[in-house]
Motif scaffolding. Structure first.
Motif, PDB file in Angstrom:
ATOM      1  N   PHE A  38     -15.162   1.112  11.821  1.00 47.52           N
ATOM      2  CA  PHE A  38     -14.576   2.944  12.046  1.00 47.52           C
ATOM      3  C   PHE A  38     -14.001   2.756  10.849  1.00 47.52           C
ATOM      4  O   PHE A  38     -12.255   3.009   9.908  1.00 47.52           O
ATOM      5  CB  PHE A  38     -13.519   3.360  13.014  1.00 47.52           C
ATOM      6  N   VAL A  39     -14.472   2.486   9.266  1.00 44.68           N
ATOM      7  CA  VAL A  39     -13.786   1.704   8.178  1.00 44.68           C
ATOM      8  C   VAL A  39     -13.133   2.750   7.217  1.00 44.68           C
ATOM      9  O   VAL A  39     -12.231   3.181   6.756  1.00 44.68           O
ATOM     10  CB  VAL A  39     -14.220   0.566   6.995  1.00 44.68           C
ATOM     11  N   ASP A  40     -13.667   4.244   7.674  1.00 39.60           N
ATOM     12  CA  ASP A  40     -13.011   5.192   7.076  1.00 39.60           C
ATOM     13  C   ASP A  40     -11.025   5.835   8.310  1.00 39.60           C
ATOM     14  O   ASP A  40     -10.289   6.307   6.704  1.00 39.60           O
ATOM     15  CB  ASP A  40     -13.422   6.434   7.456  1.00 39.60           C
ATOM     16  N   PHE A  52      -5.303   4.893   7.001  1.00 35.40           N
ATOM     17  CA  PHE A  52      -3.578   4.349   7.997  1.00 35.40           C
ATOM     18  C   PHE A  52      -3.564   3.842   6.660  1.00 35.40           C
ATOM     19  O   PHE A  52      -2.085   3.799   6.955  1.00 35.40           O
ATOM     20  CB  PHE A  52      -4.275   4.551   9.349  1.00 35.40           C
ATOM     21  N   GLU A  53      -4.272   2.825   6.305  1.00 36.84           N
ATOM     22  CA  GLU A  53      -3.750   1.840   5.465  1.00 36.84           C
ATOM     23  C   GLU A  53      -3.287   2.952   3.972  1.00 36.84           C
ATOM     24  O   GLU A  53      -2.185   2.276   3.835  1.00 36.84           O
ATOM     25  CB  GLU A  53      -4.673   0.250   4.633  1.00 36.84           C
ATOM     26  N   ARG A  54      -4.042   3.477   3.705  1.00 36.90           N
ATOM     27  CA  ARG A  54      -2.780   4.717   2.324  1.00 36.90           C
ATOM     28  C   ARG A  54      -2.002   4.947   3.269  1.00 36.90           C
ATOM     29  O   ARG A  54      -1.187   5.321   2.762  1.00 36.90           O
ATOM     30  CB  ARG A  54      -4.669   4.901   2.204  1.00 36.90           C
ATOM     31  N   ARG A  55      -1.870   5.446   4.221  1.00 35.74           N
ATOM     32  CA  ARG A  55      -0.694   6.058   4.565  1.00 35.74           C
ATOM     33  C   ARG A  55       0.603   5.515   4.600  1.00 35.74           C
ATOM     34  O   ARG A  55       1.728   5.383   4.327  1.00 35.74           O
ATOM     35  CB  ARG A  55      -0.963   7.509   5.946  1.00 35.74           C
ATOM     36  N   ILE A  56       0.064   4.595   5.310  1.00 39.20           N
ATOM     37  CA  ILE A  56       1.550   3.444   5.845  1.00 39.20           C
ATOM     38  C   ILE A  56       1.925   2.674   4.276  1.00 39.20           C
ATOM     39  O   ILE A  56       2.516   3.109   3.879  1.00 39.20           O
ATOM     40  CB  ILE A  56       0.681   2.364   7.060  1.00 39.20           C
ATOM     41  N   LYS A  67       1.147  -3.894  14.529  1.00 38.10           N
ATOM     42  CA  LYS A  67       0.974  -5.418  14.842  1.00 38.10           C
ATOM     43  C   LYS A  67       1.751  -6.436  13.358  1.00 38.10           C
ATOM     44  O   LYS A  67       1.411  -5.666  12.139  1.00 38.10           O
ATOM     45  CB  LYS A  67      -0.128  -6.338  14.462  1.00 38.10           C
ATOM     46  N   LEU A  68       2.541  -6.999  13.717  1.00 38.77           N
ATOM     47  CA  LEU A  68       3.056  -7.639  11.923  1.00 38.77           C
ATOM     48  C   LEU A  68       2.127  -8.139  11.166  1.00 38.77           C
ATOM     49  O   LEU A  68       3.117  -7.806   9.839  1.00 38.77           O
ATOM     50  CB  LEU A  68       4.203  -8.946  12.852  1.00 38.77           C
ATOM     51  N   ASP A  69       2.131  -9.353  11.376  1.00 41.54           N
ATOM     52  CA  ASP A  69       0.793  -9.839  10.271  1.00 41.54           C
ATOM     53  C   ASP A  69       0.023  -8.449   9.455  1.00 41.54           C
ATOM     54  O   ASP A  69      -0.158  -8.570   8.416  1.00 41.54           O
ATOM     55  CB  ASP A  69      -0.108 -10.801  10.861  1.00 41.54           C
ATOM     56  N   VAL A  70      -0.200  -7.473  10.622  1.00 42.56           N
ATOM     57  CA  VAL A  70      -0.947  -5.980   9.862  1.00 42.56           C
ATOM     58  C   VAL A  70      -0.275  -5.358   9.079  1.00 42.56           C
ATOM     59  O   VAL A  70      -0.395  -5.014   7.026  1.00 42.56           O
ATOM     60  CB  VAL A  70      -1.677  -5.153  10.420  1.00 42.56           C
ATOM     61  N   LEU A  71       1.283  -5.125   8.733  1.00 40.30           N
ATOM     62  CA  LEU A  71       2.401  -4.520   8.270  1.00 40.30           C
ATOM     63  C   LEU A  71       2.137  -5.566   7.096  1.00 40.30           C
ATOM     64  O   LEU A  71       3.098  -4.797   6.269  1.00 40.30           O
ATOM     65  CB  LEU A  71       3.063  -4.046   9.488  1.00 40.30           C
ATOM     66  N   GLN A  72       2.489  -6.933   7.063  1.00 43.36           N
ATOM     67  CA  GLN A  72       3.008  -7.691   6.664  1.00 43.36           C
ATOM     68  C   GLN A  72       2.117  -7.555   5.204  1.00 43.36           C
ATOM     69  O   GLN A  72       2.562  -7.825   4.814  1.00 43.36           O
ATOM     70  CB  GLN A  72       3.578  -9.262   7.355  1.00 43.36           C
TER      71      GLN A  72
END
Lengths: 304, 370
Positions: free
Chosen positions: B31-33, B38-42, B73-78
């Protein structure tokens, strides 16, 4: 309302208690003659507090609000207590076996319950006091079952809580359409929240308990749960009592599961036959309809 | 090495874990799209100040809750913060409350997740500036005092926590009189004001936290609320968005069902809130290729050793068959079928899972094509 009498079932009374956020609905009921059978009142007392936990999400409970609402329920119960009959007195009049006779006459296969006692009490009110009785219930299977009895014996009609709210609306000049919409919205929420909660419990069971071994050993239970979840998801209440009967039949084997779903059993009263609308559909439909079409009050029928 | 691992070259059954709650087990497969959306939005919210409302919608089991948990998740947000060279976001996930007092429930679930000790330690070095900011942002002296007490280490931690939970009695409240707190929080306006000011402070100058990310899961349950509570939820979201004009990213997760679809949203979400929705992220039912990519990716996270067949223990034709038999299904249903299949094969010591093995279990695992 002359010689018309409104006989209320437990589910209807419990709904009225919960949707009456400011207590004003109870005051409006004074315009009609209301009766509740003794047996039904016992059912109300036994079940009226069950919804408290779902209304006040148990994890984030506001103790003060919960205590206040419990007090309000107690006060409203006092009001409804004043409307109940005394079955001992009734049976002294018509004989100890009266409920059994009506059960036998109607071929009612369930054990004595509020709906049977109400049907029998309705016949009594009709014949002894020459009343036309409107029995208000949300138990659609019971409604289907006793309709023939009410019609054939010319006792009156079986209606539901939506009909009762509409009756109170047209009887009372100060009861606005906006208020009716809000009560219908409260009723919808009150009836659908347990459906959502039930679905969550069933899905939780599916995801935490149903592994390969469980699925293999309990195919019919797993299949029943799956089917019921799909029905609840689609608000399709046709034949849902088949699932209830199945769950009851495996009660001994799956006691923990059974206990976890027992509090949701009133949902099965939403069962409808064929293409009839469910109570939830009816609420939505009426709410849409009253926005488009007027329900006449007495002054509306006279020219302005 | 356990029997399961030997048989299937997997640490554990990867399909039983969705949506996982233990952060260590939370992985994003395929589900890369959607992931990059979400990555771009955050990342945008980490960089830029504007507050934003985003609607995530899809069918039941399409991965919305999983996304909320994964991106909290903290590591993802970091990692996202490091890419933007900014501070990490502060994330809250909770379900839309269905009870009688929804705003109170939201408030309590936010307080539940508030690590006051950590916050105090992180803001100690900028406390004087933060206090000036608090004085400048609201005229409500009571709310100012409450928020200052949250950040002020000299106020006993337990006292402020009890105060926020509303479990303090009037004699205990005296301990907070000296910091200007003279009454308890009492209504939705109080709760919304505290949350708004708290969010603004946590993201002050993006110094300690770059933004607040709030996920309201099961937002579709707004359709089961009564008019009064629909009002309360709408007013609450509007107040939060009005009073936290910067650094807030609010996701609403909406499951389409018989009760509500995106088209019905207008009945429950007022214009004042709906007009703030800046983006919609749709969790569409996955195609065959997306499912296969997901499966390969997921199995690789749990793989022990190697195998030339990236779908091992499943033969690829079994995977193709399951996908074609089930038709368009959610990722949850796909996971459930594979989970049952691997567990049944485990019980009968069958590995690899060939077409012959699959046929034996087919009726148990394929159950819902609609």
């Amino acid at each position: 309302m002359g010689n018309i009498c409104c006989l209320l079932d437990a589910c209807t009374v419990i709904s009225l208690i919960y949707i009456d956020s400011d207590g004003s609905l109870l005051k409006r009921m004074k315009k009609v003659e209301i009766k509740i059978n003794d047996f039904v009142f016992s059912e109300i007392k036994d079940n009226v507090y069950i919804n408290l936990n779902s209304q006040f999400n148990s994890k984030y409970i506001n103790r003060n609000a919960l205590d206040n609402f419990r007090k309000e329920i107690d006060q409203r119960l006092t009001f409804f207590r004043s409307l109940k009959n005394d079955n001992e007195e009734l049976l002294r009049d018509v004989g100890d076996d009266y409920f059994d006779r009506i059960s036998c006459y109607t071929a009612y296969s369930k054990k004595r319950n509020g709906e049977l006692c109400s049907a029998a009490y309705a016949l009594y009110l009709s014949r002894v006091f020459e009343k036309k009785v409107f029995f208000y219930t949300e138990d659609y299977p019971a409604r289907m079952f006793f309709s023939r009895f009410f019609n054939f014996q010319q006792i009156g009609h079986i209606k539901d809580t939506v009909d009762f709210l509409i009756l109170l609306y047209w009887l009372d000049e100060s009861f606005s359409r906006r208020m009716l919409e809000n009560y219908l919205s409260e009723l919808y929420s009150h009836k659908i929240l347990p459906v959502v909660g039930f679905k969550q419990v069933l899905r939780e069971f599916q995801s935490t308990k149903v592994d390969g071994r469980f699925a293999r050993e309990n195919r019919s239970l797993v299949g029943n749960i799956k089917e019921l979840v799909i029905k609840l998801d689609n608000l399709d209440f046709r034949s849902i009592n088949g699932h209830l009967d199945y769950f009851k039949s495996v009660r001994k084997k799956h006691g923990v599961f059974f206990n976890s779903i027992e509090k949701f059993f009133p949902i099965f009263e939403l069962e409808v036959g064929g293409d009839s609308p469910s109570l939830l559909e009816k609420i939505t439909h009426v709410n849409d309809e009253i926005k488009k079409n007027q329900i006449f009050k007495w002054k509306d029928i006279f020219p302005a | 090495m356990t029997d399961f691992t030997q048989k299937f070259k997997l640490k554990t059954n990867p399909f039983r874990l969705t949506p996982a709650t233990n952060p260590n087990e939370l992985v994003w497969a395929g589900f890369v799209d959607i992931k990059s959306k979400f990555e771009r939005r955050i990342e945008r919210s980490i960089r830029i100040p504007n507050s934003t409302l985003v609607l995530n919608w899809g069918e039941y089991g399409s991965g919305k809750t999983h996304a909320a948990r994964y991106f909290s998740k903290l590591d993802v947000l970091q990692d996202l913060a490091s890419k933007a060279d900014r501070a990490v976001p502060y994330s809250f996930v909770f379900s839309l409350p269905k009870g009688k007092e929804p705003v109170y429930s939201v408030f309590i679930s936010i307080i539940d997740k508030l690590d006051i000790d950590h916050i105090r330690a992180s803001f100690q070095h900028i406390l004087p500036r933060l206090n000036d900011f608090i004085d400048s942002i609201t005229a409500n002296i009571h709310i100012r005092s409450v928020i200052k007490a949250v950040f002020e280490s000299s106020v006993p931690f337990l006292d402020i926590k009890k105060y926020l939970y509303g479990t303090m009695n009037s004699s205990e409240l005296k301990s907070l009189n000296s910091v200007g707190i003279l009454r308890l929080l009492k209504d939705d306006t109080d709760y919304a004001s505290v949350i708004s000011l708290l969010f603004s402070c946590l993201t002050f100058n993006k110094e300690v936290f770059s933004c607040i990310v709030v996920w309201i899961d099961e937002f579709e349950d707004i359709a089961v609320l009564n008019n009064t509570n629909i009002d309360k939820i709408n007013n609450f979201i509007r107040e939060i968005l009005d009073n936290v004009p910067n650094n807030l990213l609010l996701f609403l997760n909406l499951t389409q069902s018989a009760l509500i679809s995106v088209e019905d949203l207008g009945q429950y979400v007022y214009d004042s809130v709906r007009s703030r929705i800046k983006e919609r992220i749709s969790f569409d039912l996955p195609s065959k290729d997306v499912l296969k990519l997901y499966l390969k990716d997921l199995l690789s996270f749990f793989r022990v050793g190697e195998d030339v067949n990236l779908f091992f223990p499943f033969d690829e034709n079994v995977v193709d068959r399951i996908i074609s038999e089930q038709g368009n299904v959610s990722i949850r249903q796909f996971n459930e079928s594979l989970s049952l299949l691997i567990e049944l094969a485990d019980m009968d010591d069958r590995s690899p899972i060939t077409m012959e093995v699959f046929r034996e279990y087919e009726t148990d695992i394929i159950w819902h094509k609609d």
